[in-house]
Design a protein around this motif. Structure first.
Motif, PDB file in Angstrom:
ATOM      1  N   LEU A   1     -46.077  36.994 -38.407  1.00 43.91           N
ATOM      2  CA  LEU A   1     -47.009  35.702 -38.339  1.00 43.91           C
ATOM      3  C   LEU A   1     -46.211  34.647 -39.239  1.00 43.91           C
ATOM      4  O   LEU A   1     -45.738  34.583 -40.302  1.00 43.91           O
ATOM      5  N   LEU A   2     -46.210  33.428 -38.634  1.00 40.90           N
ATOM      6  CA  LEU A   2     -45.712  32.026 -39.214  1.00 40.90           C
ATOM      7  C   LEU A   2     -46.976  31.254 -39.513  1.00 40.90           C
ATOM      8  O   LEU A   2     -47.780  31.438 -39.069  1.00 40.90           O
ATOM      9  N   ASP A   3     -46.483  30.553 -40.463  1.00 34.60           N
ATOM     10  CA  ASP A   3     -47.393  29.385 -41.056  1.00 34.60           C
ATOM     11  C   ASP A   3     -47.254  28.314 -40.042  1.00 34.60           C
ATOM     12  O   ASP A   3     -46.681  28.236 -39.031  1.00 34.60           O
TER      13      ASP A   3
ATOM     14  N   GLN B   1     -38.457  25.462 -35.127  1.00 30.70           N
ATOM     15  CA  GLN B   1     -38.294  26.435 -35.975  1.00 30.70           C
ATOM     16  C   GLN B   1     -38.795  27.818 -35.529  1.00 30.70           C
ATOM     17  O   GLN B   1     -38.425  28.742 -35.743  1.00 30.70           O
ATOM     18  N   VAL B   2     -40.005  27.725 -34.551  1.00 24.60           N
ATOM     19  CA  VAL B   2     -40.230  28.898 -33.600  1.00 24.60           C
ATOM     20  C   VAL B   2     -39.172  29.560 -33.174  1.00 24.60           C
ATOM     21  O   VAL B   2     -38.944  30.756 -33.131  1.00 24.60           O
TER      22      VAL B   2
ATOM     23  N   LEU C   1     -36.784  31.177 -35.664  1.00 25.36           N
ATOM     24  CA  LEU C   1     -37.282  32.299 -36.359  1.00 25.36           C
ATOM     25  C   LEU C   1     -37.364  33.425 -35.542  1.00 25.36           C
ATOM     26  O   LEU C   1     -37.079  34.669 -35.675  1.00 25.36           O
ATOM     27  N   ARG C   2     -37.645  33.081 -33.999  1.00 26.57           N
ATOM     28  CA  ARG C   2     -37.805  34.240 -33.101  1.00 26.57           C
ATOM     29  C   ARG C   2     -36.378  34.963 -32.897  1.00 26.57           C
ATOM     30  O   ARG C   2     -36.290  36.067 -32.579  1.00 26.57           O
ATOM     31  N   ALA C   3     -35.340  34.158 -32.951  1.00 24.47           N
ATOM     32  CA  ALA C   3     -34.029  34.581 -32.823  1.00 24.47           C
ATOM     33  C   ALA C   3     -33.799  35.273 -33.812  1.00 24.47           C
ATOM     34  O   ALA C   3     -32.978  36.528 -33.705  1.00 24.47           O
TER      35      ALA C   3
END
Length: 210
Positions: free
Chosen positions: A155-157, A163-164, A167-169
């Motif tokens: 879960l991301l804030d 950034q998504v 962060l997914r990478a």
């Protein structure tokens, strides 16, 4: 896209009838579950320095038994202000505690009735497992590694599209290292609910997979 209502217990100075302060997340999840029929439920994020793994899993199993459908759990490290200022607990080694608790909570979420509540305990589990996903709120590398190793979704804030992607990478790489399929990646979305006493109440939804 799937949505899961997340019952959040946030501490701040908002009105008690407002957007989540004061209330325990498992109580909120029960109230939402009893007032609805099909919505997927997750309680949390539970601050890992505040509640032990068995209590967290038992809370989810209790809600599931009362509402009659699966309930998930979200774990997070919260903040020093909340953990120490509200709960009067030390927020030490949060990343390490998150990793330990995620592994333990996952085991407890899968335990069956009749098994010891914890290894070696004379007390035995009586409620069925809650059946919902384990979510880890993550941003930094260690938390991402914990999500990749133990969670069903991360879960991301509030994050930007850039950034998504980054962060997914990172999550993809951590999942490969852990030898697991990448967990779903979810993000917060504010959702309005029925106004109460003249105030507009809101809950949050986690929407995978982004």
């Amino acid at each position: 896209m799937d949505f899961s209502v997340v019952a959040v217990a946030r501490e701040d100075d908002s009105p008690v009838e407002g957007e989540g302060p004061t209330w325990d997340s498992f109580v909120l999840a029960t109230a939402i579950g009893r007032a609805t029929e099909r919505v997927a439920l997750t309680a949390g994020p539970v601050p890992v320095n505040v509640r032990d793994p068995y209590t967290t899993a038992r809370g989810a199993a209790s809600v599931a038994a009362l509402v009659g459908r699966p309930v998930g759990v979200a774990l997070g490290t919260s903040s020093k202000r909340v953990v120490e200022g509200v709960h009067d607990r030390p927020r030490t080694r949060p990343a390490a505690v998150l990793e330990d608790q995620a592994a333990a909570v996952r085991r407890f979420l899968q335990a069956s009735p009749g098994e010891p509540v914890v290894p070696g305990s004379p007390f035995h589990r009586r409620l069925p497992p809650p059946g919902g996903p384990l979510t880890v709120a993550a941003f930094g590398p260690r938390a991402i590694a914990t999500a990749a190793a133990h969670a069903d979704r991360m879960l991301l804030d509030v994050v930007s599209p850039e950034q998504v992607r980054a962060l997914r990478a990172e999550l993809d790489a951590a999942a490969r290292k852990a030898g697991r399929t990448r967990p779903a990646l979810a993000a917060w979305r504010p959702r309005p609910s029925t106004p109460t006493r003249g105030r507009s109440r809101r809950c949050w939804a986690a929407s995978p997979d982004i």
